[in-house]
Motif scaffolding. Structure first.
Motif, PDB file in Angstrom:
ATOM      1  N   VAL A  99      45.572  42.111  36.432  1.00 53.84           N
ATOM      2  CA  VAL A  99      45.761  41.939  37.866  1.00 53.84           C
ATOM      3  C   VAL A  99      44.460  41.481  38.507  1.00 53.84           C
ATOM      4  O   VAL A  99      43.365  41.708  37.977  1.00 53.84           O
ATOM      5  CB  VAL A  99      46.253  43.239  38.540  1.00 53.84           C
ATOM      6  N   ALA A 100      44.575  40.850  39.672  1.00 53.82           N
ATOM      7  CA  ALA A 100      43.386  40.414  40.399  1.00 53.82           C
ATOM      8  C   ALA A 100      42.642  41.634  40.927  1.00 53.82           C
ATOM      9  O   ALA A 100      43.258  42.597  41.393  1.00 53.82           O
ATOM     10  CB  ALA A 100      43.789  39.506  41.558  1.00 53.82           C
ATOM     11  N   ALA A 101      41.323  41.591  40.853  1.00 50.06           N
ATOM     12  CA  ALA A 101      40.527  42.735  41.301  1.00 50.06           C
ATOM     13  C   ALA A 101      39.161  42.258  41.751  1.00 50.06           C
ATOM     14  O   ALA A 101      38.661  41.214  41.314  1.00 50.06           O
ATOM     15  CB  ALA A 101      40.380  43.767  40.180  1.00 50.06           C
ATOM     16  N   ALA A 102      38.557  43.029  42.651  1.00 54.34           N
ATOM     17  CA  ALA A 102      37.208  42.729  43.109  1.00 54.34           C
ATOM     18  C   ALA A 102      36.196  43.080  42.020  1.00 54.34           C
ATOM     19  O   ALA A 102      36.551  43.608  40.958  1.00 54.34           O
ATOM     20  CB  ALA A 102      36.915  43.504  44.398  1.00 54.34           C
ATOM     21  N   ASP A 103      34.930  42.800  42.277  1.00 56.66           N
ATOM     22  CA  ASP A 103      33.868  43.084  41.311  1.00 56.66           C
ATOM     23  C   ASP A 103      33.875  44.556  40.931  1.00 56.66           C
ATOM     24  O   ASP A 103      33.962  45.443  41.786  1.00 56.66           O
ATOM     25  CB  ASP A 103      32.511  42.708  41.923  1.00 56.66           C
ATOM     26  N   VAL A 104      33.792  44.829  39.628  1.00 60.36           N
ATOM     27  CA  VAL A 104      33.912  46.204  39.136  1.00 60.36           C
ATOM     28  C   VAL A 104      32.778  47.079  39.660  1.00 60.36           C
ATOM     29  O   VAL A 104      32.974  48.263  39.945  1.00 60.36           O
ATOM     30  CB  VAL A 104      33.965  46.220  37.592  1.00 60.36           C
ATOM     31  N   TYR A 105      31.572  46.538  39.811  1.00 63.43           N
ATOM     32  CA  TYR A 105      30.443  47.314  40.312  1.00 63.43           C
ATOM     33  C   TYR A 105      30.696  47.766  41.748  1.00 63.43           C
ATOM     34  O   TYR A 105      30.447  48.932  42.089  1.00 63.43           O
ATOM     35  CB  TYR A 105      29.165  46.478  40.236  1.00 63.43           C
ATOM     36  N   ASP A 106      31.207  46.868  42.571  1.00 62.73           N
ATOM     37  CA  ASP A 106      31.511  47.224  43.962  1.00 62.73           C
ATOM     38  C   ASP A 106      32.610  48.275  44.035  1.00 62.73           C
ATOM     39  O   ASP A 106      32.553  49.214  44.838  1.00 62.73           O
ATOM     40  CB  ASP A 106      31.949  45.985  44.752  1.00 62.73           C
ATOM     41  N   ARG A 107      33.605  48.156  43.166  1.00 63.93           N
ATOM     42  CA  ARG A 107      34.688  49.143  43.160  1.00 63.93           C
ATOM     43  C   ARG A 107      34.188  50.511  42.697  1.00 63.93           C
ATOM     44  O   ARG A 107      34.625  51.545  43.202  1.00 63.93           O
ATOM     45  CB  ARG A 107      35.827  48.663  42.257  1.00 63.93           C
ATOM     46  N   GLN A 108      33.282  50.519  41.724  1.00 68.76           N
ATOM     47  CA  GLN A 108      32.744  51.787  41.247  1.00 68.76           C
ATOM     48  C   GLN A 108      31.954  52.496  42.341  1.00 68.76           C
ATOM     49  O   GLN A 108      32.069  53.717  42.507  1.00 68.76           O
ATOM     50  CB  GLN A 108      31.853  51.549  40.022  1.00 68.76           C
ATOM     51  N   ILE A 109      31.144  51.746  43.079  1.00 73.41           N
ATOM     52  CA  ILE A 109      30.382  52.352  44.177  1.00 73.41           C
ATOM     53  C   ILE A 109      31.326  52.957  45.196  1.00 73.41           C
ATOM     54  O   ILE A 109      31.144  54.093  45.650  1.00 73.41           O
ATOM     55  CB  ILE A 109      29.468  51.301  44.842  1.00 73.41           C
ATOM     56  N   TRP A 110      32.369  52.204  45.579  1.00 69.72           N
ATOM     57  CA  TRP A 110      33.325  52.708  46.571  1.00 69.72           C
ATOM     58  C   TRP A 110      34.062  53.928  46.025  1.00 69.72           C
ATOM     59  O   TRP A 110      34.274  54.903  46.752  1.00 69.72           O
ATOM     60  CB  TRP A 110      34.328  51.608  46.927  1.00 69.72           C
ATOM     61  N   TRP A 111      34.425  53.898  44.739  1.00 72.49           N
ATOM     62  CA  TRP A 111      35.159  55.020  44.150  1.00 72.49           C
ATOM     63  C   TRP A 111      34.313  56.290  44.173  1.00 72.49           C
ATOM     64  O   TRP A 111      34.777  57.352  44.592  1.00 72.49           O
ATOM     65  CB  TRP A 111      35.555  54.671  42.712  1.00 72.49           C
ATOM     66  N   PHE A 112      33.077  56.202  43.711  1.00 70.56           N
ATOM     67  CA  PHE A 112      32.216  57.384  43.681  1.00 70.56           C
ATOM     68  C   PHE A 112      31.948  57.908  45.090  1.00 70.56           C
ATOM     69  O   PHE A 112      31.924  59.136  45.306  1.00 70.56           O
ATOM     70  CB  PHE A 112      30.891  57.068  42.974  1.00 70.56           C
ATOM     71  N   ALA A 113      31.740  57.010  46.037  1.00 70.51           N
ATOM     72  CA  ALA A 113      31.510  57.440  47.413  1.00 70.51           C
ATOM     73  C   ALA A 113      32.739  58.142  47.972  1.00 70.51           C
ATOM     74  O   ALA A 113      32.625  59.165  48.676  1.00 70.51           O
ATOM     75  CB  ALA A 113      31.138  56.240  48.286  1.00 70.51           C
ATOM     76  N   THR A 114      33.921  57.628  47.666  1.00 71.25           N
ATOM     77  CA  THR A 114      35.159  58.232  48.161  1.00 71.25           C
ATOM     78  C   THR A 114      35.388  59.604  47.550  1.00 71.25           C
ATOM     79  O   THR A 114      35.768  60.557  48.243  1.00 71.25           O
ATOM     80  CB  THR A 114      36.356  57.316  47.851  1.00 71.25           C
TER      81      THR A 114
END
Length: 227
Positions: free
Chosen positions: A128-143
Motif C-alpha cells: 500500500v502507499a505510505a509516507a516515509d517510514v522515519y516520519d511515521r515512526q516519529i509520529w507513532w512514538f510521539a502518539t
C-alpha cells in the motif's frame, strides 16, 4: 522488587505472546501472504482477469513461523516489563493489583500502543502507499508517549485540570495528523487492507488483555509468596 517485576513480566509476556503469535499465524498471516501476491504482481487487482478472493497462499514455513512466534513472545515480554513496572509504581501508591484489575491495565495498554496510533495511522498490508517510514515512526512514538501520559492522568489524576490535560494529549497527535503519502495508490485490494487492520486490532486487544491478566496474576502470586 526487581526480581518480582522481571519474573512476573517474563511469565506474563511469554504466555500472552505465545497465544498472540498463534492467533496471528491463523488469522493474520494468510492475509499478509495474500497481499504479498498483489505486491509482487503474481495477482492483479485491476486490469487483469478476475481472481478468487480465496487464494491458496502456500503451506507452512517452519522457519518463518517459528521466528514469528519467537519475535512476538519477545515483544510482549517487553510490553509486560513496562506494564508490571507501572503496576509496581501504582502499588507503591496504595493501589492493589490483581489478575482481575490486571485486565483493565491490559485494555489501557491496548489503547495506548495499538488504538491511539492506529486511529489515524492504521495497520497496513504490504504494497500500500505510505509516507516515509522515519516520519511515521516519529509520529507513532510521539502518539504512544502522549497516550500513555494521558491514560496515566485519567487513571491517577485528582482533579479536572489533569483530566482536561489528558484529553488534549489524546487529541493532539490526531489534530496534527499522521504523515501521509502524496497519493493513495497500491496494488492490494482495499478489502484485504480492511481485513488486515480489523484482525490486527482484534488480536492486539486479546493479547493485551491477556498480558494484563497474566501480569496481574503473577504479580499477586509473587507478592503472596513474599508475604
Amino acid at each position: 522488587m526487581f526480581t518480582r517485576i522481571v519474573t512476573s513480566a517474563l511469565f506474563a509476556g511469554a504466555a500472552a505472546g505465545l497465544i498472540a503469535a498463534l492467533l496471528q499465524l491463523y488469522f493474520v498471516q494468510p492475509v499478509l501472504l495474500h497481499a504479498e501476491l498483489y505486491e509482487t504482481g503474481a495477482l492483479v487487482h485491476f486490469g487483469g482477469d478476475a481472481v478468487s478472493a480465496h487464494q491458496d497462499v502456500g503451506g507452512i514455513d517452519p522457519l518463518r513461523d517459528g521466528l514469528s512466534v519467537l519475535f512476538t513472545m519477545l515483544v510482549y515480554t517487553g510490553y509486560a516489563l513496562i506494564l508490571v513496572a507501572a503496576m509496581a509504581f501504582a502499588e507503591n501508591r496504595g493501589h492493589v493489583v490483581t489478575a482481575r484489575n490486571g485486565i483493565i491495565w491490559g485494555i489501557a495498554g491496548f489503547a495506548i500502543v495499538h488504538f491511539a496510533p492506529g486511529f489515524t495511522l492504521a495497520p497496513e498490508v504490504p504494497g500500500v502507499a505510505a509516507a516515509d517510514v522515519y516520519d511515521r515512526q516519529i509520529w507513532w512514538f510521539a502518539t504512544v508517549a502522549t497516550a500513555a501520559l494521558a491514560v496515566w492522568l485519567i487513571a491517577f489524576g485528582r482533579n479536572w485540570l489533569a483530566w482536561a490535560a489528558a484529553v488534549v494529549l489524546l487529541l493532539a497527535p490526531h489534530v496534527i495528523g499522521a504523515p501521509e503519502p502524496d497519493q493513495f495508490t497500491g496494488p492490494v485490494p482495499t478489502e484485504l487492507g480492511a481485513l488486515f487492520a480489523a484482525r490486527a486490532f482484534g488480536i492486539g486487544a486479546v493479547a493485551w488483555i491477556l498480558t494484563g491478566l497474566f501480569a496481574g496474576h503473577f504479580w499477586r502470586r509473587e507478592a503472596d509468596r513474599e508475604a
